[in-house]
Design an enzyme around this catalytic site. Structure first.
Site, short mmCIF file in Angstrom:
data_model
loop_
_atom_site.label_atom_id
_atom_site.label_comp_id
_atom_site.label_asym_id
_atom_site.label_seq_id
_atom_site.Cartn_x
_atom_site.Cartn_y
_atom_site.Cartn_z
N VAL A 75 0.84 -1.20 0.00
CA VAL A 75 0.00 0.00 0.00
C VAL A 75 0.88 1.25 0.00
O VAL A 75 1.89 1.30 0.71
CB VAL A 75 -0.90 0.02 1.26
N CYS A 76 0.48 2.24 -0.80
CA CYS A 76 1.14 3.54 -0.76
C CYS A 76 0.08 4.63 -0.85
O CYS A 76 -1.12 4.34 -0.73
CB CYS A 76 2.16 3.68 -1.89
N ALA A 77 0.48 5.86 -1.08
CA ALA A 77 -0.48 6.96 -1.08
C ALA A 77 -1.42 6.92 -2.29
O ALA A 77 -2.64 7.03 -2.16
CB ALA A 77 0.25 8.30 -1.03
N MET A 104 -4.01 4.74 -0.84
CA MET A 104 -4.81 5.20 0.29
C MET A 104 -5.83 6.26 -0.11
O MET A 104 -6.81 6.49 0.58
CB MET A 104 -3.89 5.74 1.39
#
Length: 381
Positions: A75-77, A104
């Site tokens: 998961v990243c931004a 996210m």
């Protein structure tokens, strides 16, 4: 050499895993500060944080911490960094490697409709769980008509649900002027030609017309009646409004949550509103039936998610178990709700101004304003 393939998983699929208490191992590659502020949580979620820049030259540090044989979700931004890291992990020989589509950003904006109940007039009540933000909104459907309460700005997701159910929006309602998220109530009302309802004591500075919520003036949706009772339940804001639906459900807005109570400080008037908050919780609500099912506008912790993701609690049980309802000393209550509170929501002043119609940020600006947890409760971590 065969390279293992990475797989994409979206916010809806991730939310379903959490609602179903499926095991989920997450590698979050955002920076440490963003991770500390806000992350994906669930009762069966195991999560670690290794910033992307620590993995550019190799993922050995991550491989050492990822359990062998387990699925891993990176998961990243916004997605790009997680794809890169996921590819490196797969090239290192790991199977079942996934990345979160949209990052996210998409997690913050996904709404999961959860059916609360069939209503006595033949209608239905749904709760929309914004799991990445902790926001809860509601839709009443009856005889081809609908009302939405405390909607988020992601109106397309409500629009799709209305179309699937062949319903037309008649009423858009906000229990109060929100400070943690941008309301979609006005936009929905304009799109459908519906009435937009707001408590008049929260609307003294708004730049648009609205229908004032008034005690003794029920709101009709098909064969259902939303009874505005009590209209005056202040404390989180001076105009905070509660609704009783079908004599069974108490829509408490941001006054009362399952595990906490609403904070009174987001308009800068905490000491002025403490007495109102106590009066609402310890007197007005106390005089209601213990059997009412409380449906709040937010949740602060994943422990509040019940079966299928529904967030609710019997009022009598909350009076036994909710710490905010069990502070008998008035001085101690005042101290609890005005001191040592969690950080205030990000950009809450700008969000309030947006909801008043005083500023009109574009979509990307609205998204940035809302990122992070809601932090509307006294006891949120």
């Amino acid at each position: 050499m065969t390279t293992n393939i990475i797989h994409k998983i979206n916010a809806k699929q991730t939310a379903r895993k959490i609602f179903n208490h499926e095991e989920l191992f997450i590698l979050d590659v955002r920076n440490e500060a963003d991770f500390a502020d806000w992350r994906i949580e669930g009762q069966s979620v195991e999560i670690i944080n290794i910033p992307y820049f620590d993995l550019i030259d190799g993922v050995d540090r991550a491989l050492d911490q990822i359990p062998d044989g387990k699925d891993v979700l990176v998961v990243c931004a916004k997605e790009g960094s997680s794809v890169f890291v996921a590819e490196q992990i797969a090239e290192a020989g790991r199977n079942h490697v996934y990345y979160l589509e949209g990052g996210m950003k998409s997690w913050s904006e996904y709404l999961e409709p959860v059916k609360v109940a069939d209503l006595s007039g033949g209608g239905e009540l749904y709760q929309f769980v914004r799991i990445g933000k902790g926001c809860l909104s509601y839709m009443v459907l009856s005889s081809g008509e609908a009302a939405i309460i405390d909607s988020t700005r992601m109106i397309d997701q409500y629009d799709s649900f209305l179309n699937e159910n062949n319903a037309k929006l008649i009423h858009a309602i906000d229990t109060h002027l929100h400070a943690d998220h941008i309301s979609g109530g006005r936009a929905l009302a304009e799109k459908y030609g519906a009435a937009y309802h707001l408590p008049p004591k929260d609307a003294t500075e708004v730049m648009f017309s609205y229908e004032p919520l008034e005690e003794g003036s029920p709101i009709y949706v098909g064969n259902e009646t939303i009874v505005v009772q009590p209209i005056y339940s202040p404390g989180h804001t001076i105009g905070s409004t509660s609704f009783i639906l079908d004599n069974k459900y108490l829509l408490s807005g941001d006054i009362l949550f399952v595990e906490s109570i609403g904070r009174p400080d987001l308009a800068g008037l905490a000491h002025d509103w403490v007495g109102d908050l106590r009066e609402t919780l310890y007197s007005r609500y106390k005089n209601l039936s213990d059997d009412l099912v409380v449906l709040p506008a937010h949740f602060g912790n994943v422990t509040e998610l019940g079966a299928g993701g529904l967030v609710s609690g019997r009022l009598g049980d909350l009076y036994r178990n909710n710490p905010g309802l069990n502070i008998q000393d008035e001085g101690e209550f005042r101290k609890t709700v005005t001191e040592n509170l969690p950080p205030q929501p990000k950009a809450y002043q700008e969000i309030r101004q947006t909801n008043m119609g005083k500023i009109t940020p574009n979509e990307e600006e609205q998204r940035e304003m809302e990122l992070g947890p809601n932090r509307c409760a006294v006891h949120d971590n």
